[in-house]
Design an enzyme around this catalytic site. Structure first.
Site, short mmCIF file in Angstrom:
data_model
loop_
_atom_site.label_atom_id
_atom_site.label_comp_id
_atom_site.label_asym_id
_atom_site.label_seq_id
_atom_site.Cartn_x
_atom_site.Cartn_y
_atom_site.Cartn_z
N LYS A 1 1.67 -0.89 -1.03
CA LYS A 1 1.77 -1.65 0.24
C LYS A 1 1.27 -0.80 1.42
O LYS A 1 0.48 -1.27 2.22
CB LYS A 1 3.23 -2.07 0.51
CG LYS A 1 3.83 -2.97 -0.55
CD LYS A 1 5.20 -3.47 -0.14
CE LYS A 1 6.26 -2.41 0.06
NZ LYS A 1 6.61 -1.63 -1.16
N ARG B 1 2.68 10.79 -5.57
CA ARG B 1 2.41 10.33 -4.21
C ARG B 1 2.64 11.43 -3.17
O ARG B 1 3.64 12.14 -3.21
CB ARG B 1 3.31 9.13 -3.89
CG ARG B 1 3.10 8.65 -2.45
CD ARG B 1 3.48 7.25 -2.28
NE ARG B 1 4.93 7.07 -2.13
CZ ARG B 1 5.47 5.92 -1.76
NH1 ARG B 1 4.72 4.87 -1.53
NH2 ARG B 1 6.78 5.83 -1.66
N ARG C 1 15.63 3.35 -6.08
CA ARG C 1 14.88 2.43 -5.21
C ARG C 1 14.31 1.25 -6.01
O ARG C 1 14.28 0.12 -5.54
CB ARG C 1 13.77 3.18 -4.48
CG ARG C 1 14.32 4.13 -3.43
CD ARG C 1 13.29 5.12 -2.95
NE ARG C 1 12.24 4.48 -2.20
CZ ARG C 1 11.01 4.98 -2.06
NH1 ARG C 1 10.68 6.11 -2.64
NH2 ARG C 1 10.13 4.35 -1.33
N ARG D 1 7.35 12.81 -0.02
CA ARG D 1 8.54 12.24 0.64
C ARG D 1 9.79 12.63 -0.13
O ARG D 1 9.80 12.59 -1.36
CB ARG D 1 8.42 10.71 0.66
CG ARG D 1 7.72 10.20 1.89
CD ARG D 1 7.41 8.74 1.80
NE ARG D 1 8.54 7.90 1.40
CZ ARG D 1 8.48 6.58 1.37
NH1 ARG D 1 7.37 5.96 1.72
NH2 ARG D 1 9.51 5.86 1.00
N ARG E 1 13.08 -7.20 3.08
CA ARG E 1 13.50 -6.48 1.88
C ARG E 1 14.64 -7.20 1.15
O ARG E 1 15.09 -6.76 0.11
CB ARG E 1 14.02 -5.15 2.34
CG ARG E 1 13.58 -3.78 1.94
CD ARG E 1 12.44 -3.44 1.20
NE ARG E 1 12.42 -2.06 0.81
CZ ARG E 1 11.62 -1.12 1.34
NH1 ARG E 1 10.79 -1.41 2.29
NH2 ARG E 1 11.66 0.10 0.85
P1 AMP Z 1 9.58 2.43 2.45
O1 AMP Z 1 8.79 3.43 3.19
O2 AMP Z 1 9.18 1.02 2.79
O3 AMP Z 1 9.62 2.68 0.96
O4 AMP Z 1 11.10 2.57 2.97
C1 AMP Z 1 11.81 3.78 2.84
C2 AMP Z 1 13.30 3.52 3.00
O5 AMP Z 1 13.54 2.98 4.32
C3 AMP Z 1 13.87 2.48 2.06
O6 AMP Z 1 14.21 3.04 0.80
C4 AMP Z 1 15.10 2.02 2.85
O7 AMP Z 1 16.13 2.99 2.79
C5 AMP Z 1 14.56 1.99 4.27
N1 AMP Z 1 13.96 0.67 4.60
C6 AMP Z 1 12.65 0.40 4.84
N2 AMP Z 1 12.47 -0.89 5.13
C7 AMP Z 1 13.69 -1.48 5.09
C8 AMP Z 1 14.17 -2.80 5.28
N3 AMP Z 1 13.34 -3.82 5.57
N4 AMP Z 1 15.50 -3.02 5.14
C9 AMP Z 1 16.35 -2.02 4.86
N5 AMP Z 1 15.97 -0.75 4.64
C10 AMP Z 1 14.65 -0.46 4.75
#
Ligand code: AMP
Length: 221
Positions: A13, A126, A170, A159, A88
């Protein structure tokens, strides 16, 4: 053009959103990037989000939904946007649908499809730029200069939440809470599956074929 990118963590994404944003001239809004920026700057929001992120859990909706809906009201969003990492869960998806009701709703909820096994491999390799969020992978595209982002010169790192045990958590959270929204968008006729398991350039070509050539897109702006 209003686009939601759906898919498991590691489906691509972020990588595709950065490229689409550059090519189509619409902002890329990543909730993960917003939380990480807050974390880095030591804000209250960052402090609250940290423990959830470290465990691979979702940050509570009350810290997330208004943040995104406010961001979508900013000036740079008037010709559209690409949402990456939001919604999400069903609550967030419904809140977005409600917020867009007066402006014709979403154009696309693009679902990047990929198997878990491939995700685990991808995420082990990654690397991301800690400044602009650009993604790299030790199994594929890496920055031209080791550890330095091609796009902005920022440091390229792994990360913390890409550690293998957090990745598995996750993925579990994705299947339990996020996957049901694929069905939600299917029911309202917006879900568009795109094969996310292909090499990045091939998946990107499918996205461009779906959205229309870039020049045509700029003409509409
Ligand atoms: P990502 O970079 O999209 O993988 O997001 C990293 C982390 O941020 C996720 O594992 C969640 O802890 C938090 N996060 C990101 N987007 C959301 C969302 N829409 N709702 C809740 N937590 C989020």
């Amino acid at each position: 053009m209003k686009i939601v990118l759906l898919g498991a963590p590691g489906a691509g994404k972020g990588t595709h959103a950065v490229r689409l944003s550059d090519d189509y001239g619409i902002p890329h809004i990543s909730t993960g990037d917003i939380f990480r920026a807050n974390l880095k700057n030591g804000t209250e929001l960052g402090k609250k989000a940290k423990s959830y992120m470290d465990q691979g859990l979702l940050v509570p909706d009350e810290l997330t939904v208004d943040l995104v809906l406010d961001r979508l009201k900013q000036d740079d969003c008037k010709n559209g946007w690409i949402l990456d990492g939001f919604p999400r869960n069903l609550f967030q998806a419904e809140a977005l649908t409600k917020a867009l009701a007066d402006e014709g709703g979403l154009d696309y909820a693009i679902h990047l499809t990929i198997e878990d096994e491939q995700i685990v491999k991808r995420m082990a390799g990654r690397r991301v730029c800690s400044v602009c969020g650009a993604s790299y992978n030790t199994n594929g595209l890496m920055p031209r200069v080791d550890g330095v982002c091609d796009r902005c010169g920022g440091p390229v790192v792994q990360r913390a939440d890409d550690a293998p045990e957090t990745v598995l958590k996750r993925l579990a959270v994705y299947h339990e809470q996020t996957e049901p929204i694929v069905e939600y968008y299917r029911e309202i006729g917006k879900e568009t599956p795109v094969d996310g398991s292909l090499p990045m350039d091939e998946t990107y070509a499918l996205l461009v074929a779906l959205l229309g050539e870039k020049d045509g897109c700029h003409d509409q702006d």
